[in-house]
Design an enzyme around this catalytic site. Structure first.
Site, short mmCIF file in Angstrom:
data_model
loop_
_atom_site.label_atom_id
_atom_site.label_comp_id
_atom_site.label_asym_id
_atom_site.label_seq_id
_atom_site.Cartn_x
_atom_site.Cartn_y
_atom_site.Cartn_z
N ASP A 220 0.90 -1.01 0.11
CA ASP A 220 0.14 -0.13 -0.13
C ASP A 220 1.02 1.20 -0.06
OD1 ASP A 220 -2.35 1.45 0.17
OD2 ASP A 220 -2.12 1.64 2.46
N ASP B 207 0.02 5.07 1.06
CA ASP B 207 -0.68 5.89 2.07
C ASP B 207 -0.22 5.55 3.55
OD1 ASP B 207 -0.98 8.07 -0.17
OD2 ASP B 207 -2.78 7.10 -0.46
N ASP C 276 -1.26 -0.24 6.06
CA ASP C 276 -1.77 0.35 7.37
C ASP C 276 -3.10 0.35 7.50
OD1 ASP C 276 -3.03 3.53 6.94
OD2 ASP C 276 -2.20 2.39 5.14
#
Length: 231
Positions: A12, A14, A191
């Site tokens: 991922d 961001d 996250d």
């Protein structure tokens, strides 16, 4: 690309490779440039960002909002703004820890790919800055009129979000003559609890700088938790 790859590493973007949200920061950047209705755009940008963090984002509503500025300006102008965005916003957030993590997987011979819900206009130059050539992102629709390429403001195909990430990754694997079954190893760094469908699909899910909900789930399931940034 051939099936000579036996392992993949998915990332991922961001709050995973970056300590910021590039989509959110692009919106703030447009406000600072004065090219969108500042007060309204900032309010909506924050609302969608908070909805995303809370796991209740209306992805199509968000994309209608986020892709509209792409359709409102010539691509040449957008590209110039993005260069400024990279210099002023993204470059100061490129962390050595992220570069090292990616390099570790590349040195192992893993096929590396960024898998992000943020649109490819915003993320492709960031992905390239990290030295990763493969990107699976939400795709803005484009049109070519008299050889002039422009964004329409619509999304092309299914957004790369939640279960959509799994479907897009599987299509990407198939294009390279790979499958989950053919891989010896697969890992995904994220996250966000929004990425649970893909985290559950790989051999090794790695909760990276996780939000509170993902941290609790990772703890309950004995998943690896990686605090990537020394902040």
């Amino acid at each position: 690309m051939s099936a000579s790859y036996h392992s993949i590493a998915l990332f991922d973007l961001d709050h995973t490779l970056l300590p910021i949200d590039s989509d959110h920061e692009w919106g703030r950047f447009l406000v600072r440039l004065g090219v969108v209705d500042g007060a309204y755009y900032e309010q909506q940008n924050e609302r969608f960002y908070n909805d995303y963090k809370a796991g209740k984002l209306d992805i199509y509503g968000f994309l209608k909002f986020a892709l509209k500025p792409l359709a409102s300006h010539p691509k040449q102008t957008l590209d110039a703004w993005h260069q400024q965005f990279m210099s002023e916003v993204i470059e100061p957030q490129i962390r050595a820890e992220s570069i090292s993590l990616i390099q570790k997987h590349q040195d192992l011979g893993d096929l590396c790919c960024v898998v992000t819900a943020t649109n490819s206009f915003v993320t492709r130059p960031i992905c390239e800055r990290f030295g990763i050539s493969h990107l699976i992102a939400t795709e803005p629709e484009m049109t070519a009129d008299n050889q002039l390429i422009a964004f329409t403001g619509n999304v092309f195909g299914e957004p790369n979000f939640r279960e959509g990430k799994v479907r897009h990754v599987e299509a990407w694997l198939a294009r390279h003559h790979l499958s989950w079954e053919s891989l010896e190893k697969s890992c995904f760094y994220s996250d966000s609890m929004n990425d649970l469908p893909l985290l559950e699909k790989v051999h090794t899910p790695i909760a990276t700088n996780p939000d509170n909900r993902l941290r609790q789930l990772a703890t309950d399931r004995n998943w690896q938790i990686l605090e990537l940034f020394n902040q």
